[in-house]
Write an enzyme that holds these catalytic residues in place. Structure first.
Site, PDB file in Angstrom:
ATOM      1  N   GLU A  84       3.038  12.562  -4.544  1.00 11.81           N
ATOM      2  CA  GLU A  84       2.744  12.258  -3.135  1.00 11.81           C
ATOM      3  C   GLU A  84       3.653  13.045  -2.197  1.00 11.81           C
ATOM      4  O   GLU A  84       3.204  13.618  -1.202  1.00 11.81           O
ATOM      5  CB  GLU A  84       2.909  10.759  -2.890  1.00 11.81           C
ATOM      6  N   HIS A  85       4.948  13.090  -2.522  1.00  5.67           N
ATOM      7  CA  HIS A  85       5.901  13.842  -1.690  1.00  5.67           C
ATOM      8  C   HIS A  85       5.521  15.312  -1.602  1.00  5.67           C
ATOM      9  O   HIS A  85       5.549  15.923  -0.524  1.00  5.67           O
ATOM     10  CB  HIS A  85       7.310  13.728  -2.289  1.00  5.67           C
TER      11      HIS A  85
END
Length: 425
Positions: free
Chosen positions: A66-67
Site C-alpha cells: 500500500e505504501h
C-alpha cells in the site's frame, strides 16, 4: 439500477469483462464525490497459491505494498490529487486494502489517476529499501499508542493459529524480508480487476464510471491468487488478565470474546448485527449494567464495545479506562447469565433493534463510509444495502441464544495497560 425503498437508496452494479465489480450510488445535487478502489488482499493473506505455486509471504507485505503504490516513475501521486483539489489516501486492514479520494472538482481525472496508479507496479531496490525504515518507524511508534498496544496484545492472547495474532504492519523482523520481488508477486496476484471492487458515491453518471474503468484497466480477465485456508484455530482462548506496564494516566483495558468464524458475507453481517444488538442489551449506554457501573464510578464515557467480523474470525469486544477492569469482566459475565435466564423483554428487544437499524441508516450519510461498507461486503458476495431485511429477521430468541453461546468465561481474554509508577522507575 436497483432501488432500496427501506433506506431510500439506489445502487448501480456492473461486473466488467475484466472481472471488476463497479458499484455506484447516485447522489443527485451533491457536489462532493467519493471513490474507493479496493482489493481483496489484507494483512491476513500471506499464504496463497498463484500460477500453480504456493507462497508464504512475510507478514506486513500488504501494508508495505500500500505504501509503495503511491510512487510512480518520476512523480508522486499525492501532489497530483492535491492539484485537482482532491484529498486522497489509503489504508490496509486485516482483510482488504483500500485506495480512495474525495473531491468536488475534476472527478473523471481523479478517478483515472486512482485507477492508473493502483494498477501500475513500480518497485526498485532503492525505493523499497527507503520505505523499510519509514515503515519500521511506524511500527515503533505504534508501541507508544496505548490503543494499538492493547488491541495487538489482546489478539496475541486470543488467537494462537489464525494470523490475527500478527499486527497489520508486521514486525521489524518480518518487513526485513520484503523485497521488490515479493511486492511485484503480491501485486500481480491480487491487484487484478477480478479481485477488486470500485465504488463511487456522488452525483455522477454510473455508465461513465464503468466506461472509464474499462478504458484504464482493459478487458483482459487476469488470473488472481488463491488464498490458502487459515490454520485451524482452537475454539476457546486463555482466560485471565495480561498486564502491560505503560505510560498511561489510568489503567486501560481491552476485553474480547472469541466467536466461531462466519462462512460468507451474509452470515458475517448477520453475526455483526446480532453481536451489536447483544452488546447493546448487555452493556450498552441504556442497559441496566452500564447505568449501574457508571453511577458507581467503575466505568466512564470511554467504555463501549461491539462485534467485529473478519476473514476467518469474529469477536465481541469492549474497552475503556477503569481501575476495576476485572470487576467489569465479572459483572458482564454475571449480567449475561441473568439475561439468558430471565430473557429480554420483547419491547426492549424491539427498541434496541430499531435504534441500531436507525444508526446504520444514518451512517449512510457518510460518502466514505458507504463506499467502504459496500466494497467490504461485495468482496464477501453480499449486497450491503440489504441489511434492513437482516434486522427484520432477528428475533428475541436469536439474541438470547447469541448471548448464551458467545459471552462465556472460556472464550474470554483481557489485556490491561497499567500506569508506570514513575517514582519506582
Amino acid at each position: 439500477m436497483k432501488d432500496y425503498p427501506a433506506i431510500g437508496e439506489r445502487l448501480y452494479r456492473r461486473v466488467l469483462p475484466n472481472g471488476l465489480t463497479v458499484l455506484v450510488v447516485p447522489r443527485p445535487g451533491f457536489t462532493r464525490k467519493s471513490a474507493y478502489f479496493v482489493t481483496n488482499f489484507g494483512s491476513l493473506h500471506t499464504a496463497f497459491r498463484f500460477k500453480g505455486k504456493e507462497y508464504h509471504a512475510p507478514a506486513g507485505v500488504a501494508h508495505y505494498l500500500e505504501h509503495k503504490m503511491f510512487d510512480l516513475p518520476g512523480h508522486d501521486v499525492y501532489p497530483e490529487f492535491a492539484a485537482m483539489g482532491a484529498s486522497a489516501n489509503a489504508f490496509t486492514s486485516y482483510d482488504l486494502t483500500a485506495y480512495y479520494f474525495t473531491t468536488t472538482h475534476h472527478f473523471a481525472d481523479c478517478l483515472r489517476l486512482l485507477l492508473s496508479f493502483v494498477s501500475t507496479p513500480y518497485f526498485t531496490e532503492e525505493t523499497v529499501e527507503k520505505e523499510r525504515e519509514i515503515i519500521g518507524q511506524e511500527i515503533d511508534s505504534n508501541l507508544d499508542y496505548p490503543d494499538s498496544v492493547s488491541f495487538d496484545s489482546l489478539m496475541e492472547e486470543m488467537y494462537r493459529k489464525h494470523p490475527l495474532h500478527v499486527p497489520i504492519l508486521g514486525t521489524r523482523e518480518t518487513i526485513a524480508e520484503i523485497t521488490p520481488e515479493w511486492l511485484h508477486l503480491c501485486h500481480e496476484a491480487f491487484y487484478v480487476p477480478a479481485n477488486m471492487v470500485l465504488c463511487v458515491v456522488g452525483d455522477v453518471d454510473p455508465e461513465s464510471v464503468s466506461v472509464l474503468a474499462a478504458e484504464v484497466l482493459g478487458d483482459e480477465r487476469k488470473e488472481a491468487g488463491e488464498k490458502l485456508p487459515f490454520p485451524a484455530e482452537p475454539a476457546g482462548c486463555p482466560f485471565g488478565s495480561k498486564h502491560i506496564p505503560m505510560d498511561v494516566a489510568m489503567p486501560m483495558f481491552q476485553m474480547g470474546f472469541k466467536l466461531p468464524a462466519p462462512k460468507n458475507g451474509r452470515e458475517a453481517i448477520r453475526l455483526e448485527i446480532l453481536g451489536d444488538l447483544a452488546t447493546e442489551a448487555l452493556f450498552g449506554e441504556s442497559s441496566r449494567l452500564y447505568l449501574r457501573l457508571y453511577e458507581e464510578g467503575v466505568i466512564d464515557s470511554s467504555f463501549g464495545g461491539g462485534c467485529e467480523t473478519l476473514d476467518g474470525a469474529a469477536m465481541v469486544l469492549c474497552s475503556g479506562d477503569s481501575r476495576q477492569a476485572e470487576q467489569i469482566r465479572e459483572e458482564i459475565l454475571t449480567e449475561n447469565q441473568r439475561l439468558c435466564r430471565d430473557g429480554i423483554p420483547e419491547e426492549a428487544f424491539l427498541r434496541i433493534r430499531r435504534s441500531a437499524l436507525g444508526r446504520r441508516i444514518r451512517d449512510l450519510d457518510s460518502f466514505e463510509g458507504t463506499c467502504y461498507r459496500l466494497c467490504a461486503y461485495a468482496l464477501g458476495d453480499y449486497d450491503y444495502f440489504n441489511f434492513p431485511e437482516l434486522y427484520a429477521s432477528l428475533k428475541t430468541e436469536d439474541l438470547r441464544k447469541f448471548l448464551e453461546d458467545s459471552i462465556r468465561r472460556d472464550n474470554c481474554s483481557m489485556t490491561i495497560l497499567d500506569p508506570i509508577d514513575k517514582e519506582e522507575t
